[in-house]
Design a protein around this motif. Sequence first.
Motif, PDB file in Angstrom:
ATOM      1  N   MET A  25       0.842  -1.182   0.000  1.00  6.65           N
ATOM      2  CA  MET A  25       0.000   0.000   0.000  1.00  6.65           C
ATOM      3  C   MET A  25       0.886   1.245   0.000  1.00  6.65           C
ATOM      4  O   MET A  25       1.827   1.336   0.772  1.00  6.65           O
ATOM      5  CB  MET A  25      -0.900   0.005   1.238  1.00  6.65           C
ATOM      6  N   THR A  26       0.572   2.192  -0.866  1.00  9.98           N
ATOM      7  CA  THR A  26       1.323   3.441  -0.888  1.00  9.98           C
ATOM      8  C   THR A  26       0.867   4.331   0.258  1.00  9.98           C
ATOM      9  O   THR A  26      -0.237   4.173   0.781  1.00  9.98           O
ATOM     10  CB  THR A  26       1.109   4.183  -2.223  1.00  9.98           C
ATOM     11  N   LYS A  27       1.725   5.265   0.623  1.00 10.33           N
ATOM     12  CA  LYS A  27       1.353   6.194   1.685  1.00 10.33           C
ATOM     13  C   LYS A  27       0.125   6.989   1.267  1.00 10.33           C
ATOM     14  O   LYS A  27      -0.784   7.199   2.075  1.00 10.33           O
ATOM     15  CB  LYS A  27       2.510   7.130   2.000  1.00 10.33           C
ATOM     16  N   LEU A  28       0.077   7.424   0.020  1.00 14.24           N
ATOM     17  CA  LEU A  28      -1.069   8.192  -0.448  1.00 14.24           C
ATOM     18  C   LEU A  28      -2.351   7.394  -0.288  1.00 14.24           C
ATOM     19  O   LEU A  28      -3.362   7.914   0.195  1.00 14.24           O
ATOM     20  CB  LEU A  28      -0.877   8.607  -1.911  1.00 14.24           C
ATOM     21  N   LYS A  29      -2.324   6.135  -0.670  1.00 15.54           N
ATOM     22  CA  LYS A  29      -3.519   5.308  -0.530  1.00 15.54           C
ATOM     23  C   LYS A  29      -3.943   5.223   0.936  1.00 15.54           C
ATOM     24  O   LYS A  29      -5.116   5.335   1.264  1.00 15.54           O
ATOM     25  CB  LYS A  29      -3.283   3.900  -1.084  1.00 15.54           C
ATOM     26  N   GLU A  43      -0.979  18.674  -8.955  1.00 10.59           N
ATOM     27  CA  GLU A  43      -1.807  17.564  -8.469  1.00 10.59           C
ATOM     28  C   GLU A  43      -1.442  17.211  -7.031  1.00 10.59           C
ATOM     29  O   GLU A  43      -2.326  16.974  -6.201  1.00 10.59           O
ATOM     30  CB  GLU A  43      -1.636  16.339  -9.371  1.00 10.59           C
ATOM     31  N   GLN A  44      -0.162  17.198  -6.734  1.00 12.77           N
ATOM     32  CA  GLN A  44       0.266  16.917  -5.365  1.00 12.77           C
ATOM     33  C   GLN A  44      -0.305  17.959  -4.403  1.00 12.77           C
ATOM     34  O   GLN A  44      -0.786  17.618  -3.320  1.00 12.77           O
ATOM     35  CB  GLN A  44       1.792  16.900  -5.266  1.00 12.77           C
ATOM     36  N   ASP A  49       5.016  14.130   3.967  1.00  6.34           N
ATOM     37  CA  ASP A  49       4.439  12.919   4.571  1.00  6.34           C
ATOM     38  C   ASP A  49       3.764  12.064   3.515  1.00  6.34           C
ATOM     39  O   ASP A  49       3.838  10.836   3.553  1.00  6.34           O
ATOM     40  CB  ASP A  49       3.396  13.267   5.636  1.00  6.34           C
ATOM     41  N   ILE A  50       3.112  12.703   2.597  1.00  7.13           N
ATOM     42  CA  ILE A  50       2.325  11.988   1.585  1.00  7.13           C
ATOM     43  C   ILE A  50       3.185  11.486   0.437  1.00  7.13           C
ATOM     44  O   ILE A  50       3.049  10.338   0.005  1.00  7.13           O
ATOM     45  CB  ILE A  50       1.215  12.899   1.023  1.00  7.13           C
ATOM     46  N   PHE A  51       4.092  12.319  -0.054  1.00  6.83           N
ATOM     47  CA  PHE A  51       4.756  12.020  -1.321  1.00  6.83           C
ATOM     48  C   PHE A  51       6.228  11.663  -1.249  1.00  6.83           C
ATOM     49  O   PHE A  51       6.783  11.218  -2.239  1.00  6.83           O
ATOM     50  CB  PHE A  51       4.560  13.177  -2.310  1.00  6.83           C
ATOM     51  N   ASP A  52       6.893  11.866  -0.123  1.00  2.00           N
ATOM     52  CA  ASP A  52       8.304  11.479  -0.062  1.00  2.00           C
ATOM     53  C   ASP A  52       8.446   9.970  -0.140  1.00  2.00           C
ATOM     54  O   ASP A  52       7.698   9.236   0.488  1.00  2.00           O
ATOM     55  CB  ASP A  52       8.977  11.987   1.213  1.00  2.00           C
TER      56      ASP A  52
END
Length: 69
Positions: free
Chosen positions: A1-5, A43-44, A62-65
């Motif tokens: 699972m990705t952090k974004l998910k 978008e980010q 937190d979300i995208f790194d």
Amino acid sequence: MTKLKGYRVMCGSTQEDFAKLLGVSRLTYIHKENGIRTFSQDEQALLHKAIKQRLPTITLEDIFDDDTA
């Protein structure tokens, strides 16, 4: 699972919700969420703003790194 998910699920949002927010198809969003395609900086920023409404202390990093250092 990705952090974004993970953050998306914590916010109670669906892939369809985030796809609509970005103005892309659900399939395009899925590809972006799974790392097949990349999110633009705009978008980010949109996704960060949406997530921040439910999780006020969340940062863009937190979300995208990438956490595979």
